[in-house]
Design a protein around this motif. Structure first.
Motif, mmCIF file in Angstrom:
data_model
loop_
_atom_site.group_PDB
_atom_site.id
_atom_site.type_symbol
_atom_site.label_atom_id
_atom_site.label_comp_id
_atom_site.label_asym_id
_atom_site.label_seq_id
_atom_site.Cartn_x
_atom_site.Cartn_y
_atom_site.Cartn_z
ATOM 1 N N VAL A 42 62.368 30.561 35.070
ATOM 2 C CA VAL A 42 63.020 29.365 35.586
ATOM 3 C C VAL A 42 62.259 28.145 35.074
ATOM 4 O O VAL A 42 61.049 28.218 34.843
ATOM 5 N N VAL A 43 62.994 27.048 34.868
ATOM 6 C CA VAL A 43 62.369 25.807 34.411
ATOM 7 C C VAL A 43 62.899 24.641 35.227
ATOM 8 O O VAL A 43 64.066 24.605 35.594
ATOM 9 N N ASP A 44 62.013 23.694 35.494
ATOM 10 C CA ASP A 44 62.392 22.453 36.164
ATOM 11 C C ASP A 44 62.694 21.446 35.059
ATOM 12 O O ASP A 44 61.791 20.798 34.522
ATOM 13 N N VAL A 45 63.961 21.336 34.703
ATOM 14 C CA VAL A 45 64.377 20.498 33.584
ATOM 15 C C VAL A 45 64.041 19.032 33.838
ATOM 16 O O VAL A 45 63.598 18.328 32.932
ATOM 17 N N GLN A 46 64.196 18.567 35.072
ATOM 18 C CA GLN A 46 63.884 17.169 35.384
ATOM 19 C C GLN A 46 62.414 16.866 35.125
ATOM 20 O O GLN A 46 62.069 15.814 34.601
ATOM 21 N N GLN A 47 61.556 17.785 35.489
ATOM 22 C CA GLN A 47 60.120 17.594 35.266
ATOM 23 C C GLN A 47 59.808 17.591 33.761
ATOM 24 O O GLN A 47 58.993 16.804 33.294
ATOM 25 N N ILE A 48 60.465 18.442 33.022
ATOM 26 C CA ILE A 48 60.259 18.491 31.575
ATOM 27 C C ILE A 48 60.725 17.178 30.933
ATOM 28 O O ILE A 48 60.014 16.590 30.125
ATOM 29 N N VAL A 49 61.899 16.716 31.320
ATOM 30 C CA VAL A 49 62.436 15.462 30.777
ATOM 31 C C VAL A 49 61.518 14.293 31.124
ATOM 32 O O VAL A 49 61.258 13.427 30.293
ATOM 33 N N ALA A 50 61.000 14.278 32.348
ATOM 34 C CA ALA A 50 60.110 13.193 32.773
ATOM 35 C C ALA A 50 58.829 13.160 31.948
ATOM 36 O O ALA A 50 58.223 12.097 31.778
ATOM 37 N N ASN A 51 58.403 14.291 31.429
ATOM 38 C CA ASN A 51 57.175 14.378 30.648
ATOM 39 C C ASN A 51 57.396 14.332 29.141
ATOM 40 O O ASN A 51 56.424 14.342 28.380
ATOM 41 N N ALA A 52 58.628 14.291 28.713
ATOM 42 C CA ALA A 52 58.929 14.319 27.278
ATOM 43 C C ALA A 52 58.783 12.916 26.681
ATOM 44 O O ALA A 52 59.492 11.992 27.069
ATOM 45 N N GLN A 53 57.878 12.783 25.741
ATOM 46 C CA GLN A 53 57.619 11.490 25.099
ATOM 47 C C GLN A 53 58.863 10.919 24.408
ATOM 48 O O GLN A 53 59.105 9.716 24.490
ATOM 49 N N PRO A 54 59.691 11.725 23.730
ATOM 50 C CA PRO A 54 60.897 11.161 23.118
ATOM 51 C C PRO A 54 61.836 10.512 24.138
ATOM 52 O O PRO A 54 62.492 9.522 23.832
ATOM 53 N N VAL A 55 61.888 11.059 25.342
ATOM 54 C CA VAL A 55 62.735 10.478 26.390
ATOM 55 C C VAL A 55 62.165 9.132 26.828
ATOM 56 O O VAL A 55 62.898 8.155 26.980
ATOM 57 N N VAL A 56 60.849 9.090 27.014
ATOM 58 C CA VAL A 56 60.186 7.840 27.391
ATOM 59 C C VAL A 56 60.422 6.785 26.308
ATOM 60 O O VAL A 56 60.750 5.629 26.613
ATOM 61 N N THR A 149 60.167 33.605 37.131
ATOM 62 C CA THR A 149 58.829 33.095 36.846
ATOM 63 C C THR A 149 58.964 31.688 36.292
ATOM 64 O O THR A 149 59.661 31.470 35.300
ATOM 65 N N ASP A 150 58.292 30.743 36.937
ATOM 66 C CA ASP A 150 58.387 29.342 36.530
ATOM 67 C C ASP A 150 57.550 29.109 35.271
ATOM 68 O O ASP A 150 56.342 29.309 35.273
ATOM 69 N N ILE A 151 58.211 28.678 34.196
ATOM 70 C CA ILE A 151 57.511 28.408 32.936
ATOM 71 C C ILE A 151 57.479 26.906 32.622
ATOM 72 O O ILE A 151 57.145 26.511 31.500
ATOM 73 N N THR A 152 57.784 26.093 33.607
ATOM 74 C CA THR A 152 57.851 24.643 33.402
ATOM 75 C C THR A 152 56.551 24.095 32.830
ATOM 76 O O THR A 152 56.573 23.335 31.851
ATOM 77 N N GLU A 153 55.420 24.461 33.408
ATOM 78 C CA GLU A 153 54.129 23.925 32.949
ATOM 79 C C GLU A 153 53.826 24.366 31.530
ATOM 80 O O GLU A 153 53.224 23.604 30.751
ATOM 81 N N LYS A 154 54.230 25.567 31.159
ATOM 82 C CA LYS A 154 53.998 26.034 29.781
ATOM 83 C C LYS A 154 54.846 25.225 28.793
ATOM 84 O O LYS A 154 54.389 24.922 27.691
ATOM 85 N N VAL A 155 56.061 24.887 29.204
ATOM 86 C CA VAL A 155 56.914 24.065 28.336
ATOM 87 C C VAL A 155 56.331 22.670 28.209
ATOM 88 O O VAL A 155 56.244 22.117 27.103
ATOM 89 N N ILE A 156 55.873 22.094 29.329
ATOM 90 C CA ILE A 156 55.270 20.758 29.307
ATOM 91 C C ILE A 156 54.019 20.743 28.432
ATOM 92 O O ILE A 156 53.785 19.794 27.681
ATOM 93 N N ALA A 157 53.237 21.806 28.503
ATOM 94 C CA ALA A 157 52.038 21.894 27.666
ATOM 95 C C ALA A 157 52.402 21.861 26.171
ATOM 96 O O ALA A 157 51.692 21.293 25.363
ATOM 97 N N LYS A 158 53.524 22.480 25.825
ATOM 98 C CA LYS A 158 53.974 22.490 24.426
ATOM 99 C C LYS A 158 54.507 21.125 23.995
ATOM 100 O O LYS A 158 54.558 20.825 22.813
ATOM 101 N N LEU A 159 54.918 20.295 24.970
ATOM 102 C CA LEU A 159 55.405 18.956 24.660
ATOM 103 C C LEU A 159 54.291 18.069 24.097
ATOM 104 O O LEU A 159 54.537 17.177 23.302
ATOM 105 N N LYS A 160 53.060 18.334 24.545
ATOM 106 C CA LYS A 160 51.971 17.429 24.222
ATOM 107 C C LYS A 160 51.207 17.842 22.998
ATOM 108 O O LYS A 160 51.249 18.789 22.383
#
Length: 160
Positions: A42-56, A149-160
């Motif tokens: 499972v992923v928290d898409v809102q959290q991923i979008v909030a942390n994505a530099q291209p979105v900012v 299994t929540d993989i949100t933090e792993k996706v966010i880590a790959k964003l940076k």
């Protein structure tokens, strides 16, 4: 007559819902029969979008364009107000209105294109992280009551 339309819509929704349930049951049976188990992420898409530099960056770019457009509108209004005759004011206002519409369309199209590109790249990133972690299914966290299994933090880590 509205009742007929609503009944038709309700029937279509019922059929679509039934089809979705049947597909899910079939998929579950296939996994059971083939002795395979699905690993669900499972992923928290809102959290991923909030942390994505291209979105900012896109938000900042849009804010800059809106500010610039507002400045152009202000200067256009000032130019209109400087005209002497009402006829010239109306003519100039008509020209500026057409140009404003064109500028707004360009900004909206640019935003939609860039947003689509960002969405595609974030979706690809989520798919890549899920595949690397061995998950066969990834769902949006808000749509899952429990499990996965929540993989949100792993996706966010790959964003940076």
């Amino acid at each position: 007559m509205k009742t007929e339309v609503n009944s038709g819509s309700n029937a279509k929704l019922y059929i679509a819902g039934t089809a979705i349930v049947a597909i899910l049951l079939w998929a579950g049976c296939c996994m059971f029969c083939c002795n395979k188990s699905a690993k669900v992420a499972v992923v928290d898409v809102q959290q991923i979008v909030a942390n994505a530099q291209p979105v900012v960056q896109l938000r900042q770019e849009m804010q800059n364009k809106v500010t610039s457009l507002q400045q152009w509108i202000d200067s256009s209004n000032a130019a209109i107000n400087q005209e002497g005759s009402q006829e010239k004011k109306d003519e100039l206002a008509k020209q500026y209105q057409a140009e404003l519409l064109q500028r707004q369309q360009i900004i909206q199209q640019d935003y939609a294109t860039k947003l689509q590109q960002i969405d595609a790249s974030l979706t690809k990133l989520i798919e890549d992280v899920a595949a690397k972690e061995g998950f066969s299914v990834t769902l949006v966290k808000g749509s899952v009551a429990a499990g996965g299994t929540d993989i949100t933090e792993k996706v966010i880590a790959k964003l940076k």
